[in-house]
Design a protein around this motif. Sequence first.
Motif, PDB file in Angstrom:
ATOM      1  N   ILE A 154       0.815  -1.222   0.000  1.00 43.03           N
ATOM      2  CA  ILE A 154       0.000   0.000   0.000  1.00 43.03           C
ATOM      3  C   ILE A 154       0.849   1.273   0.000  1.00 43.03           C
ATOM      4  O   ILE A 154       0.314   2.376   0.073  1.00 43.03           O
ATOM      5  CB  ILE A 154      -0.957   0.045   1.215  1.00 43.03           C
ATOM      6  N   SER A 155       2.167   1.129  -0.085  1.00 45.13           N
ATOM      7  CA  SER A 155       3.048   2.305   0.012  1.00 45.13           C
ATOM      8  C   SER A 155       2.780   3.323  -1.086  1.00 45.13           C
ATOM      9  O   SER A 155       2.768   4.534  -0.837  1.00 45.13           O
ATOM     10  CB  SER A 155       4.520   1.871  -0.002  1.00 45.13           C
ATOM     11  N   ASP A 156       2.530   2.854  -2.310  1.00 45.72           N
ATOM     12  CA  ASP A 156       2.246   3.788  -3.398  1.00 45.72           C
ATOM     13  C   ASP A 156       0.953   4.548  -3.151  1.00 45.72           C
ATOM     14  O   ASP A 156       0.838   5.740  -3.478  1.00 45.72           O
ATOM     15  CB  ASP A 156       2.166   3.050  -4.735  1.00 45.72           C
ATOM     16  N   ARG A 157      -0.017   3.897  -2.574  1.00 50.85           N
ATOM     17  CA  ARG A 157      -1.289   4.548  -2.289  1.00 50.85           C
ATOM     18  C   ARG A 157      -1.126   5.647  -1.236  1.00 50.85           C
ATOM     19  O   ARG A 157      -1.870   6.627  -1.221  1.00 50.85           O
ATOM     20  CB  ARG A 157      -2.311   3.517  -1.816  1.00 50.85           C
ATOM     21  N   LEU A 158      -0.154   5.479  -0.364  1.00 56.35           N
ATOM     22  CA  LEU A 158       0.066   6.445   0.707  1.00 56.35           C
ATOM     23  C   LEU A 158       1.030   7.559   0.317  1.00 56.35           C
ATOM     24  O   LEU A 158       0.860   8.708   0.746  1.00 56.35           O
ATOM     25  CB  LEU A 158       0.620   5.730   1.947  1.00 56.35           C
ATOM     26  N   TYR A 159       2.032   7.233  -0.504  1.00 54.82           N
ATOM     27  CA  TYR A 159       3.110   8.190  -0.735  1.00 54.82           C
ATOM     28  C   TYR A 159       3.388   8.538  -2.194  1.00 54.82           C
ATOM     29  O   TYR A 159       4.076   9.505  -2.481  1.00 54.82           O
ATOM     30  CB  TYR A 159       4.409   7.640  -0.124  1.00 54.82           C
ATOM     31  N   ASN A 160       2.867   7.753  -3.112  1.00 55.26           N
ATOM     32  CA  ASN A 160       3.209   7.979  -4.520  1.00 55.26           C
ATOM     33  C   ASN A 160       2.032   7.609  -5.414  1.00 55.26           C
ATOM     34  O   ASN A 160       2.174   6.872  -6.379  1.00 55.26           O
ATOM     35  CB  ASN A 160       4.442   7.138  -4.883  1.00 55.26           C
ATOM     36  N   PHE A 161       0.857   8.170  -5.089  1.00 55.80           N
ATOM     37  CA  PHE A 161      -0.368   7.756  -5.767  1.00 55.80           C
ATOM     38  C   PHE A 161      -0.387   8.191  -7.229  1.00 55.80           C
ATOM     39  O   PHE A 161      -0.786   7.428  -8.104  1.00 55.80           O
ATOM     40  CB  PHE A 161      -1.583   8.309  -5.037  1.00 55.80           C
ATOM     41  N   SER A 162       0.011   9.427  -7.511  1.00 54.14           N
ATOM     42  CA  SER A 162       0.027   9.923  -8.883  1.00 54.14           C
ATOM     43  C   SER A 162       1.048  11.048  -8.998  1.00 54.14           C
ATOM     44  O   SER A 162       1.682  11.439  -8.018  1.00 54.14           O
ATOM     45  CB  SER A 162      -1.359  10.433  -9.291  1.00 54.14           C
ATOM     46  N   SER A 163       1.187  11.579 -10.202  1.00 57.63           N
ATOM     47  CA  SER A 163       2.146  12.667 -10.417  1.00 57.63           C
ATOM     48  C   SER A 163       1.719  13.947  -9.700  1.00 57.63           C
ATOM     49  O   SER A 163       2.545  14.819  -9.414  1.00 57.63           O
ATOM     50  CB  SER A 163       2.286  12.943 -11.917  1.00 57.63           C
ATOM     51  N   LYS A 164       0.425  14.056  -9.388  1.00 58.15           N
ATOM     52  CA  LYS A 164      -0.085  15.266  -8.743  1.00 58.15           C
ATOM     53  C   LYS A 164      -0.408  15.069  -7.256  1.00 58.15           C
ATOM     54  O   LYS A 164      -0.438  16.025  -6.492  1.00 58.15           O
ATOM     55  CB  LYS A 164      -1.325  15.768  -9.468  1.00 58.15           C
ATOM     56  N   LEU A 165      -0.688  13.826  -6.876  1.00 58.71           N
ATOM     57  CA  LEU A 165      -1.105  13.553  -5.503  1.00 58.71           C
ATOM     58  C   LEU A 165      -0.247  12.464  -4.879  1.00 58.71           C
ATOM     59  O   LEU A 165      -0.042  11.405  -5.476  1.00 58.71           O
ATOM     60  CB  LEU A 165      -2.568  13.102  -5.472  1.00 58.71           C
ATOM     61  N   SER A 166       0.252  12.733  -3.687  1.00 58.90           N
ATOM     62  CA  SER A 166       1.053  11.724  -3.013  1.00 58.90           C
ATOM     63  C   SER A 166       0.172  10.648  -2.383  1.00 58.90           C
ATOM     64  O   SER A 166       0.523   9.469  -2.346  1.00 58.90           O
ATOM     65  CB  SER A 166       1.927  12.361  -1.926  1.00 58.90           C
ATOM     66  N   THR A 167      -1.011  11.045  -1.891  1.00 60.83           N
ATOM     67  CA  THR A 167      -1.917  10.111  -1.212  1.00 60.83           C
ATOM     68  C   THR A 167      -3.228   9.980  -1.970  1.00 60.83           C
ATOM     69  O   THR A 167      -3.774  10.972  -2.463  1.00 60.83           O
ATOM     70  CB  THR A 167      -2.209  10.591   0.223  1.00 60.83           C
ATOM     71  N   ASP A 168      -3.734   8.775  -2.063  1.00 58.68           N
ATOM     72  CA  ASP A 168      -5.000   8.516  -2.740  1.00 58.68           C
ATOM     73  C   ASP A 168      -6.118   9.333  -2.071  1.00 58.68           C
ATOM     74  O   ASP A 168      -6.413   9.142  -0.889  1.00 58.68           O
ATOM     75  CB  ASP A 168      -5.313   7.018  -2.646  1.00 58.68           C
ATOM     76  N   PRO A 169      -6.772  10.227  -2.801  1.00 61.29           N
ATOM     77  CA  PRO A 169      -7.820  11.074  -2.209  1.00 61.29           C
ATOM     78  C   PRO A 169      -9.075  10.307  -1.802  1.00 61.29           C
ATOM     79  O   PRO A 169      -9.907  10.836  -1.057  1.00 61.29           O
ATOM     80  CB  PRO A 169      -8.120  12.088  -3.319  1.00 61.29           C
ATOM     81  N   SER A 170      -9.240   9.081  -2.274  1.00 63.47           N
ATOM     82  CA  SER A 170     -10.414   8.294  -1.888  1.00 63.47           C
ATOM     83  C   SER A 170     -10.261   7.685  -0.496  1.00 63.47           C
ATOM     84  O   SER A 170     -11.199   7.123   0.054  1.00 63.47           O
ATOM     85  CB  SER A 170     -10.679   7.179  -2.903  1.00 63.47           C
ATOM     86  N   LEU A 171      -9.065   7.828   0.069  1.00 62.31           N
ATOM     87  CA  LEU A 171      -8.782   7.279   1.393  1.00 62.31           C
ATOM     88  C   LEU A 171      -9.109   8.310   2.471  1.00 62.31           C
ATOM     89  O   LEU A 171      -8.704   9.472   2.368  1.00 62.31           O
ATOM     90  CB  LEU A 171      -7.306   6.893   1.469  1.00 62.31           C
ATOM     91  N   ASP A 172      -9.845   7.905   3.499  1.00 59.34           N
ATOM     92  CA  ASP A 172     -10.164   8.795   4.609  1.00 59.34           C
ATOM     93  C   ASP A 172      -8.879   9.401   5.171  1.00 59.34           C
ATOM     94  O   ASP A 172      -7.943   8.664   5.504  1.00 59.34           O
ATOM     95  CB  ASP A 172     -10.889   8.002   5.699  1.00 59.34           C
ATOM     96  N   PRO A 173      -8.772  10.733   5.261  1.00 59.54           N
ATOM     97  CA  PRO A 173      -7.523  11.384   5.695  1.00 59.54           C
ATOM     98  C   PRO A 173      -7.018  10.907   7.055  1.00 59.54           C
ATOM     99  O   PRO A 173      -5.805  10.699   7.239  1.00 59.54           O
ATOM    100  CB  PRO A 173      -7.893  12.866   5.737  1.00 59.54           C
ATOM    101  N   ALA A 174      -7.916  10.723   8.007  1.00 57.09           N
ATOM    102  CA  ALA A 174      -7.497  10.266   9.337  1.00 57.09           C
ATOM    103  C   ALA A 174      -6.941   8.850   9.270  1.00 57.09           C
ATOM    104  O   ALA A 174      -5.946   8.521   9.934  1.00 57.09           O
ATOM    105  CB  ALA A 174      -8.677  10.337  10.306  1.00 57.09           C
ATOM    106  N   TYR A 175      -7.578   8.017   8.466  1.00 56.51           N
ATOM    107  CA  TYR A 175      -7.114   6.637   8.302  1.00 56.51           C
ATOM    108  C   TYR A 175      -5.770   6.619   7.578  1.00 56.51           C
ATOM    109  O   TYR A 175      -4.869   5.850   7.939  1.00 56.51           O
ATOM    110  CB  TYR A 175      -8.159   5.841   7.528  1.00 56.51           C
ATOM    111  N   ALA A 176      -5.631   7.492   6.577  1.00 59.09           N
ATOM    112  CA  ALA A 176      -4.366   7.585   5.850  1.00 59.09           C
ATOM    113  C   ALA A 176      -3.232   7.974   6.803  1.00 59.09           C
ATOM    114  O   ALA A 176      -2.121   7.435   6.724  1.00 59.09           O
ATOM    115  CB  ALA A 176      -4.485   8.600   4.721  1.00 59.09           C
ATOM    116  N   ALA A 177      -3.514   8.903   7.701  1.00 60.84           N
ATOM    117  CA  ALA A 177      -2.502   9.325   8.669  1.00 60.84           C
ATOM    118  C   ALA A 177      -2.102   8.170   9.582  1.00 60.84           C
ATOM    119  O   ALA A 177      -0.915   7.983   9.902  1.00 60.84           O
ATOM    120  CB  ALA A 177      -3.035  10.492   9.500  1.00 60.84           C
ATOM    121  N   THR A 178      -3.082   7.382  10.004  1.00 59.58           N
ATOM    122  CA  THR A 178      -2.802   6.213  10.845  1.00 59.58           C
ATOM    123  C   THR A 178      -1.935   5.206  10.100  1.00 59.58           C
ATOM    124  O   THR A 178      -0.963   4.660  10.651  1.00 59.58           O
ATOM    125  CB  THR A 178      -4.117   5.534  11.270  1.00 59.58           C
TER     126      THR A 178
END
Length: 324
Positions: free
Chosen positions: A201-225
């Motif tokens: 899941i590392s790409d989803r958290l830190y390297n999702f796309s060229s514009k976004l590091s974190t997948d925006p569909s992921l709840d921000p609080a959960y992403a932080a955890t």
Amino acid sequence: MGLKVALLVLALALCACTTSQAHLHCGFYRKTCPAAENIVRQTVKRALKKDSGLVADFIRMHFHDCFVRGCDASILLDSTAKNKAEKDSPINNPSLEGFDVIDAAKASLEKECKGVVSCADIIAFAARDSVALSGGLHYEVPAGRRDGRISRALEADDTLPPPTFNLKQLTKRFAEKGFTQEEMVTLSGAHTLGVAHCTSISDRLYNFSSKLSTDPSLDPAYAATLKNQCPKGSTDPNLTVNLDPPSPLRFDSSYYKDVLVHRGLFESDQALLSSPVTAKQVVANAVDEALFKKKFADAMVKLGQLHVLTDKNGEIRHNCRVVN
């Protein structure tokens, strides 16, 4: 057990035994090895007492076996100098465990009734027992599978759906195996158990796309955890997170509740909300746990019939890791 639940379990058992392929049937070993299913159940039960996390591995093992070449225990074959086997594919190694437990069950069965019970059936029984022992429904397993002689890592890489798949890709991949989209949503519920490696899941958290590091569909609080549990840049294969944090060892509908609040761990989990049809199915499974458990059991019985080898096809391995 209440009358309603008892009738549901009975109906499920009858359905499982009457809708199976002609060559598979419930109670297959009743005459040739009457203790077969109990031996597997007790072996799995002992293993889960030592390591409760294995409960998800046997379900996943059955899925990964059946999706590649059919339910023929090809997932159990060891690699050789000339061939890299399925179990050593990156999608299985190092995340899939429990092979030693299958070995133990096979060794006990060989002592009880030598050369009778296939490794493929052992996996199917172990998956069923894992579901039941963790709170799901006990369903009857039509048996009579025989073991294959071929196992290729590349086939696992090409066939098993990765955690990055979107809904269209998931639907297509499951349809190729004869499953409806709703059955795909149901089988995704297996993620109510077990853990995932941080590397998945590392790409989803830190390297999702060229514009976004974190997948925006992921709840921000959960992403932080998740970021606290899975530090950026870590390649430690031992770092894991629970697939269903509220109840990682309990077979329930909590996974679907996670998805509804954007806490599906994989992109493929959250993808289930990307269409009105599948989103409705997620809601249905979340609110009616008994219905989900029955649908899951039905889907597992269907999974266990994928491209099986029977009669004179295949073999009954003496050792699940090598061909005879």
